[in-house]
Design an enzyme around this catalytic site. Structure first.
Site, mmCIF file in Angstrom:
data_model
loop_
_atom_site.group_PDB
_atom_site.id
_atom_site.type_symbol
_atom_site.label_atom_id
_atom_site.label_comp_id
_atom_site.label_asym_id
_atom_site.label_seq_id
_atom_site.Cartn_x
_atom_site.Cartn_y
_atom_site.Cartn_z
ATOM 1 N N LYS A 66 0.820 -1.231 0.000
ATOM 2 C CA LYS A 66 0.000 0.000 0.000
ATOM 3 C C LYS A 66 0.849 1.275 0.000
ATOM 4 C CE LYS A 66 -4.256 -1.561 2.280
ATOM 5 N NZ LYS A 66 -5.189 -1.348 3.393
ATOM 6 N N ASP A 102 -9.941 3.343 2.223
ATOM 7 C CA ASP A 102 -10.088 2.977 3.645
ATOM 8 C C ASP A 102 -10.612 4.179 4.426
ATOM 9 O OD1 ASP A 102 -9.219 0.357 3.464
ATOM 10 O OD2 ASP A 102 -7.127 0.834 3.902
ATOM 11 N N ALA A 128 -0.652 1.758 15.015
ATOM 12 C CA ALA A 128 -0.053 2.865 14.242
ATOM 13 C C ALA A 128 0.367 2.408 12.851
ATOM 14 C CB ALA A 128 1.146 3.422 15.016
ATOM 15 N N GLY A 129 -0.282 1.368 12.331
ATOM 16 C CA GLY A 129 0.036 0.878 10.989
ATOM 17 C C GLY A 129 -0.794 1.596 9.921
ATOM 18 N N GLY A 130 -0.937 0.938 8.777
ATOM 19 C CA GLY A 130 -1.655 1.545 7.655
ATOM 20 C C GLY A 130 -3.111 1.820 7.988
HETATM 21 P P1 NDP Z 1 -0.088 -3.091 9.936
HETATM 22 O O1 NDP Z 1 0.708 -4.335 9.803
HETATM 23 O O2 NDP Z 1 0.267 -1.883 9.174
HETATM 24 O O3 NDP Z 1 -0.129 -2.685 11.516
HETATM 25 C C1 NDP Z 1 -0.328 -3.656 12.520
HETATM 26 C C2 NDP Z 1 -0.555 -2.975 13.864
HETATM 27 O O4 NDP Z 1 -0.820 -3.976 14.854
HETATM 28 C C3 NDP Z 1 0.656 -2.188 14.359
HETATM 29 O O5 NDP Z 1 0.207 -1.096 15.122
HETATM 30 C C4 NDP Z 1 1.364 -3.226 15.247
HETATM 31 O O6 NDP Z 1 2.177 -2.670 16.247
HETATM 32 C C5 NDP Z 1 0.160 -3.897 15.903
HETATM 33 N N1 NDP Z 1 0.475 -5.231 16.380
HETATM 34 C C6 NDP Z 1 0.566 -6.352 15.646
HETATM 35 N N2 NDP Z 1 0.843 -7.404 16.438
HETATM 36 C C7 NDP Z 1 0.939 -6.926 17.702
HETATM 37 C C8 NDP Z 1 1.189 -7.515 18.962
HETATM 38 N N3 NDP Z 1 1.399 -8.819 19.087
HETATM 39 N N4 NDP Z 1 1.187 -6.726 20.060
HETATM 40 C C9 NDP Z 1 0.955 -5.390 19.949
HETATM 41 N N5 NDP Z 1 0.714 -4.764 18.770
HETATM 42 C C10 NDP Z 1 0.705 -5.530 17.666
HETATM 43 O O7 NDP Z 1 -1.591 -3.542 9.616
HETATM 44 P P2 NDP Z 1 -2.843 -2.649 9.200
HETATM 45 O O8 NDP Z 1 -2.758 -1.326 9.883
HETATM 46 O O9 NDP Z 1 -3.018 -2.653 7.738
HETATM 47 O O10 NDP Z 1 -4.038 -3.505 9.819
HETATM 48 C C11 NDP Z 1 -4.271 -3.535 11.215
HETATM 49 C C12 NDP Z 1 -5.597 -4.255 11.478
HETATM 50 O O11 NDP Z 1 -6.667 -3.502 10.918
HETATM 51 C C13 NDP Z 1 -5.650 -5.641 10.839
HETATM 52 O O12 NDP Z 1 -6.299 -6.504 11.729
HETATM 53 C C14 NDP Z 1 -6.492 -5.421 9.595
HETATM 54 O O13 NDP Z 1 -7.216 -6.578 9.285
HETATM 55 C C15 NDP Z 1 -7.436 -4.319 10.050
HETATM 56 N N6 NDP Z 1 -7.904 -3.484 8.915
HETATM 57 C C16 NDP Z 1 -9.236 -3.541 8.613
HETATM 58 C C17 NDP Z 1 -9.746 -2.783 7.578
HETATM 59 C C18 NDP Z 1 -11.201 -2.869 7.280
HETATM 60 O O14 NDP Z 1 -11.615 -2.447 6.195
HETATM 61 N N7 NDP Z 1 -12.023 -3.385 8.168
HETATM 62 C C19 NDP Z 1 -8.887 -1.900 6.766
HETATM 63 C C20 NDP Z 1 -7.481 -1.899 7.200
HETATM 64 C C21 NDP Z 1 -7.037 -2.677 8.240
HETATM 65 P P3 NDP Z 1 3.750 -2.440 15.982
HETATM 66 O O15 NDP Z 1 3.853 -1.223 15.091
HETATM 67 O O16 NDP Z 1 4.296 -2.188 17.348
HETATM 68 O O17 NDP Z 1 4.265 -3.692 15.340
#
Ligand code: NDP
Length: 327
Positions: A66, A102, A128-130
């Protein structure tokens, strides 16, 4: 000539978007196919180049591309620019335009969660991801005045705050360290809690303990499933919603961008629910595999769950594969 739309990601073995978009094309009688393209980062530029041909209406882009796809576009929209991420591509002749649907998907989900209440102005965001970036942009443009971002790795939350620096200059957007006591103190001052971490996606875990949730909260989990967080929040008397509305509406917005037509939301929603009940886990960002046992454990019919919902689902954990990633 059959028109083509592709989902570009890595991996993309199963996809909820595929089910949703193909059903939409079929329902409006459009001769178009939705294909899944599994492309590594090395293969991305070539894949994007192919989209310039007349066969293509456009594409969806998902994890892990993305952000990487942004410099490959000829033009990006304000939402794609603000979030630094593109999830939808359209063509203007040979030129490619990058969009981020999104953001409107999230805003519709937020509106539905808040319902007839006054839109709150403070929010706590986990992640704090996408996905979190789309949420923050949506909240800023919705007029929120205070957004506190918690993330496992604080530096990523700080990076997000910095990214939004100028557009958030009129309000308070802060990264805070992930400590339960700090999250609890912030939750006591807020009405909106949004989970944009992937905790709860593949296991029955909540990012935060049940004890710090309170009944005045409106809780949105971006994950498309009744996660432990949502079940705990419901037990605390909070109003909850899962990621279905966002997923459906980002897809609907993409459909309209490609076709110029209103999206058949009912058809898309039904296709999404059927794919989910049939075990499609959506490959976007998740490990892929054969459809899981969630075939026997259909998803919640509605993502608009309020505290008066029946309690049977609040006591049952989703299966390991019961949660579904947002596309
Ligand atoms: P990213 O991979 O960009 O971000 C993942 C996030 O989850 C980060 O903040 C990461 O923290 C955190 N994380 C992952 N594992 C752990 C853990 N074990 N403990 C603590 N923090 C954790 O993913 P996205 O932002 O794209 O997606 C995040 C969620 O949102 C997903 O579940 C996705 O399915 C959902 N989503 C849903 C959408 C919808 O249309 N309904 C659209 C977009 C996303 P760190 O930075 O510290 O690793």
């Amino acid at each position: 000539m059959t028109k083509r739309v592709v989902l570009i990601g890595h991996p993309v073995a199963h996809s909820l978007s595929g089910a949703m978009q193909q059903a939409a094309f079929d329902s409006v009688g459009m001769d178009a196919t939705y294909e899944l393209w599994d492309r590594t980062p090395m293969e991305l530029a070539d894949a994007i180049g192919e989209l310039r041909s007349d066969d293509f209406l456009g594409a969806n882009v998902t994890i892990p591309h993305k952000e990487r796809v942004v410099p490959l576009m000829d033009r990006i929209t304000e939402e794609a620019h603000a979030t630094g991420a593109v999830n939808t591509i359209t063509r203007e002749g040979k030129r490619l335009v990058g969009h981020n649907t999104d953001v409107p998907g999230f805003k519709i989900a937020l509106d539905k969660l808040v319902g007839k209440q006054k839109m709150p102005r403070h929010a706590v965001l986990l992640g704090a991801g996408g996905g979190a970036r789309a949420v923050v942009h949506g909240l800023i443009t919705e007029g929120f005045q205070r957004i506190i971002v918690f993330n496992r790795h604080l530096h990523r939350a700080e990076g997000l705050v910095k990214h939004f620096g100028r557009s958030a200059s009129h309000m308070e957007l802060r990264a805070m360290p992930w400590h339960e006591s700090i999250i609890e103190a912030e939750l006591a001052k807020t009405k909106i809690l949004i989970n944009a971490t992937s905790i709860g996606l593949t296991s029955d875990e909540s990012p935060i303990p049940a004890e710090i949730l309170h009944g005045d909260l409106l809780v949105l989990d971006l994950i498309y499933a009744q996660t432990r967080l949502l079940r705990d929040a419901k037990s605390a008397g909070a109003t909850t919603s899962d990621g279905e509305v966002m997923l459906l509406n980002q897809g609907a917005a993409s459909f309209t961008l490609w076709t110029g037509q209103a999206a058949p939301l009912d058809v898309m929603g039904a296709a999404l629910a059927a794919a989910r009940a049939g075990g499609v886990r959506s490959a976007e960002g998740e490990p892929t595999g054969e459809p899981g046992p969630s075939a026997e454990a259909p998803a919640e019919a509605s993502s608009e769950d309020s505290s008066e919902d029946s309690s049977e689902d609040s006591s049952e954990a989703p299966s390991e594969t019961g949660a579904v990633a947002g596309d």
